[in-house]
Structures are given as C-alpha cells and as structure tokens.
Motif scaffolding. Sequence first.
Motif, PDB file in Angstrom:
ATOM      1  N   LYS A   8      30.994  72.816  68.294  1.00  8.13           N
ATOM      2  CA  LYS A   8      30.464  73.722  67.470  1.00  8.13           C
ATOM      3  C   LYS A   8      29.717  74.418  68.092  1.00  8.13           C
ATOM      4  O   LYS A   8      29.466  75.565  67.635  1.00  8.13           O
ATOM      5  CB  LYS A   8      30.063  72.051  67.017  1.00  8.13           C
ATOM      6  CG  LYS A   8      28.483  72.753  65.682  1.00  8.13           C
ATOM      7  CD  LYS A   8      27.297  71.089  65.576  1.00  8.13           C
ATOM      8  CE  LYS A   8      26.437  72.622  64.429  1.00  8.13           C
ATOM      9  NZ  LYS A   8      25.325  71.584  64.101  1.00  8.13           N
ATOM     10  N   SER A   9      29.219  74.182  69.229  1.00 11.24           N
ATOM     11  CA  SER A   9      28.115  75.150  69.295  1.00 11.24           C
ATOM     12  C   SER A   9      29.359  76.817  69.983  1.00 11.24           C
ATOM     13  O   SER A   9      28.958  77.384  70.164  1.00 11.24           O
ATOM     14  CB  SER A   9      27.672  74.652  71.336  1.00 11.24           C
ATOM     15  OG  SER A   9      27.000  73.810  70.550  1.00 11.24           O
ATOM     16  N   ILE A  12      29.508  78.432  66.965  1.00 12.89           N
ATOM     17  CA  ILE A  12      28.784  78.829  66.393  1.00 12.89           C
ATOM     18  C   ILE A  12      28.045  80.578  67.157  1.00 12.89           C
ATOM     19  O   ILE A  12      28.100  81.689  66.790  1.00 12.89           O
ATOM     20  CB  ILE A  12      27.298  77.910  66.579  1.00 12.89           C
ATOM     21  CG1 ILE A  12      27.373  77.138  64.979  1.00 12.89           C
ATOM     22  CG2 ILE A  12      25.933  78.946  65.674  1.00 12.89           C
ATOM     23  CD1 ILE A  12      26.481  75.968  64.930  1.00 12.89           C
ATOM     24  N   GLN A  23      22.460  83.855  67.156  1.00  8.89           N
ATOM     25  CA  GLN A  23      23.104  81.932  66.804  1.00  8.89           C
ATOM     26  C   GLN A  23      21.960  81.123  66.631  1.00  8.89           C
ATOM     27  O   GLN A  23      23.098  80.499  66.032  1.00  8.89           O
ATOM     28  CB  GLN A  23      23.105  81.999  68.762  1.00  8.89           C
ATOM     29  CG  GLN A  23      24.091  82.452  69.877  1.00  8.89           C
ATOM     30  CD  GLN A  23      25.130  81.597  71.035  1.00  8.89           C
ATOM     31  OE1 GLN A  23      24.510  81.088  71.367  1.00  8.89           O
ATOM     32  NE2 GLN A  23      24.479  82.383  71.637  1.00  8.89           N
ATOM     33  N   SER A  24      21.229  81.530  66.170  1.00 10.12           N
ATOM     34  CA  SER A  24      20.010  80.999  65.158  1.00 10.12           C
ATOM     35  C   SER A  24      20.060  80.735  64.457  1.00 10.12           C
ATOM     36  O   SER A  24      20.195  79.527  63.462  1.00 10.12           O
ATOM     37  CB  SER A  24      18.656  80.771  65.910  1.00 10.12           C
ATOM     38  OG  SER A  24      18.294  82.301  65.251  1.00 10.12           O
ATOM     39  N   ARG A  27      23.638  79.595  63.907  1.00 11.94           N
ATOM     40  CA  ARG A  27      24.023  77.706  63.275  1.00 11.94           C
ATOM     41  C   ARG A  27      23.145  77.132  62.221  1.00 11.94           C
ATOM     42  O   ARG A  27      23.704  76.101  61.617  1.00 11.94           O
ATOM     43  CB  ARG A  27      22.500  77.168  64.607  1.00 11.94           C
ATOM     44  CG  ARG A  27      22.489  75.419  64.342  1.00 11.94           C
ATOM     45  CD  ARG A  27      22.268  75.485  65.945  1.00 11.94           C
ATOM     46  NE  ARG A  27      22.990  75.840  67.342  1.00 11.94           N
ATOM     47  CZ  ARG A  27      22.528  76.168  67.965  1.00 11.94           C
ATOM     48  NH1 ARG A  27      21.759  76.857  68.288  1.00 11.94           N
ATOM     49  NH2 ARG A  27      23.491  76.041  68.971  1.00 11.94           N
ATOM     50  N   ASP A  31      24.760  75.619  59.343  1.00 11.46           N
ATOM     51  CA  ASP A  31      24.418  73.772  59.518  1.00 11.46           C
ATOM     52  C   ASP A  31      23.756  73.288  57.479  1.00 11.46           C
ATOM     53  O   ASP A  31      23.850  72.869  57.187  1.00 11.46           O
ATOM     54  CB  ASP A  31      23.027  73.212  59.608  1.00 11.46           C
ATOM     55  CG  ASP A  31      22.986  73.061  61.084  1.00 11.46           C
ATOM     56  OD1 ASP A  31      24.512  72.835  62.010  1.00 11.46           O
ATOM     57  OD2 ASP A  31      22.305  73.380  61.935  1.00 11.46           O
TER      58      ASP A  31
END
Length: 95
Positions: A8-9, A12, A23-24, A27, A31
């Motif tokens: 997942k990381s 993303i 990236q935030s 993410r 989500d």
Amino acid sequence: MPQSSMTKSQLIKAVAKRSGISQSSARDAFDAMIDEIAEELSRGGSVSVPGFAKFSVQERPAREVRNPFDGTTISKPADRVAKVKLSKSFSKNLN
C-alpha cells in the motif's frame, strides 16, 4: 517467475509521484476511496469503475461445510461476500 507484490505504501508513493501531489494527500484520497467502496458494499450496493473493475456483494445461502481437520460437518449460516470483477479492457492489458 512472479514478481513481488506492491505494498500500500509503495502504491501511494507511486500515485503521489505520478499525479504530482503529496504522499499524505494521496494516502487520504486512497483511504477515502476504499472507505466509500466498503460503505456502499455494506449497504448492499455496487461500485463500478469503468476500465478497471466492478465491486459488488454476493449473497451466499446457508450450507453444510466440512471441517478439513477432523472431517465433521457443520452448518454455516448465510452470509455476504465482496465480489470483484475486472473489466475486459483492464484484463486485456495484463497480457
């Protein structure tokens, strides 16, 4: 030989880089998308993403199942499971 799975990381990070966002943010969007799909499926609906897949819920009736360890048969109640069907165009790109 099959390649390793993308986490997942890693997904993303790749989406953030490709789309030019942090990236935030990627993410949060990822989500939120997963949460929305899960909520729609829990309500019994479906989600169609053209060119990718259709997510739906499948009702399974009550049935008798066998315990593989000791061979005993038990009754399993009816339940619902998520079903994902890839689009033809997406599947075609895999080969």
